[in-house]
Design a protein around this motif. Sequence first.
Motif, PDB file in Angstrom:
ATOM      1  N   LEU A  34       0.856  -1.183   0.000  1.00 58.52           N
ATOM      2  CA  LEU A  34       0.000   0.000   0.000  1.00 58.52           C
ATOM      3  C   LEU A  34       0.893   1.235   0.000  1.00 58.52           C
ATOM      4  N   ILE A  36       1.044   5.187   0.382  1.00 57.78           N
ATOM      5  CA  ILE A  36       0.290   6.324   0.905  1.00 57.78           C
ATOM      6  C   ILE A  36       1.004   7.579   0.428  1.00 57.78           C
ATOM      7  N   GLU A  62      -3.318   4.949  -1.738  1.00 55.73           N
ATOM      8  CA  GLU A  62      -4.134   5.906  -1.012  1.00 55.73           C
ATOM      9  C   GLU A  62      -3.495   7.279  -1.200  1.00 55.73           C
ATOM     10  N   GLU A  63      -4.257   8.219  -1.756  1.00 58.36           N
ATOM     11  CA  GLU A  63      -3.746   9.556  -2.012  1.00 58.36           C
ATOM     12  C   GLU A  63      -4.325  10.541  -1.005  1.00 58.36           C
ATOM     13  N   ARG A  64      -3.445  11.350  -0.437  1.00 57.00           N
ATOM     14  CA  ARG A  64      -3.871  12.371   0.513  1.00 57.00           C
ATOM     15  C   ARG A  64      -3.505  13.741  -0.062  1.00 57.00           C
ATOM     16  N   HIS A  76      -2.899   6.211   8.829  1.00 58.43           N
ATOM     17  CA  HIS A  76      -3.853   5.979   7.736  1.00 58.43           C
ATOM     18  C   HIS A  76      -3.691   4.565   7.187  1.00 58.43           C
ATOM     19  N   GLY A  77      -2.436   4.164   6.987  1.00 55.90           N
ATOM     20  CA  GLY A  77      -2.166   2.828   6.471  1.00 55.90           C
ATOM     21  C   GLY A  77      -2.534   1.725   7.447  1.00 55.90           C
ATOM     22  N   TRP A  80      -6.241   1.225   7.309  1.00 58.92           N
ATOM     23  CA  TRP A  80      -6.588   0.566   6.042  1.00 58.92           C
ATOM     24  C   TRP A  80      -6.279  -0.922   6.135  1.00 58.92           C
TER      25      TRP A  80
END
Length: 262
Positions: A34, A36, A62-64, A76-77, A80
Amino acid sequence: MNEGLVLIPTYNERENAELIIRKVFSLPMAFNVLIIDDGSPDGTANIVRALMTEFPGRLFLEERKGKLGLGTAYIHGFKWALAHGYQYVFEMDADFSHNPDDLVKLYDACARQGYDLAIGSRYIQGVNVVNWPMDRVLMSWFASAYVRFITSMPIMDATAGFKCYTARVLRTIPLDQIRFVGYAFQIEMKWLAYKYGFRIKEVPIIFTDRTRGTSKMSKGIFQEAFFGVIKMRISSWFRRFERVDSSAPVPATVATSTTKTR
């Protein structure tokens, strides 16, 4: 059942992103990855997105929006990974300072030897750092010594960022209460795992400084770590550390239990 997920936060890592992803997928164990990405203006996310068609079901993105900090990227990871049922969750840098081959050793420490947290340690067997200037080696080594002095936590590489967590550790630690974002984040996560009574093992690795891209290290990160350790230690005097010894899913923000530790 999903087994191992490698979390790789990125910010302007277009020179490393494809190389590190392909290296992880070349390993004999089937790790998933993953990425991020914190809105890298250099197009890192576009590279990852293109690779996702080549590695469906193994590579995720995952884009922030904006550079929100290493610690928040990992949290965040973690969330997830828990939501998707992974049992072993790894932290790893994108710049090859952490050798992807060592993921197997970290996995073995948790999955086969029964540890809850495995740390890729630069200092458990002497000083195993390549291409760092001496002043940075000394700063890193003394930072870990400082953490041991303040906290009495028996970990030689307190600032290490190459780790494997079991899901039960991440279910227990109240992730929404983590306060730090840089080196102090790495220290705080180890500290909480230690205070909750989890089994921790340091696995010797060789750390090699990046050869591509730009380091994200800053003076503020070191300052956060120096003063944050003291605050962390003092605040621990006023809280209880209890955990659930269960395989049942627990919300990431909850740490309640009948098992009392330290």
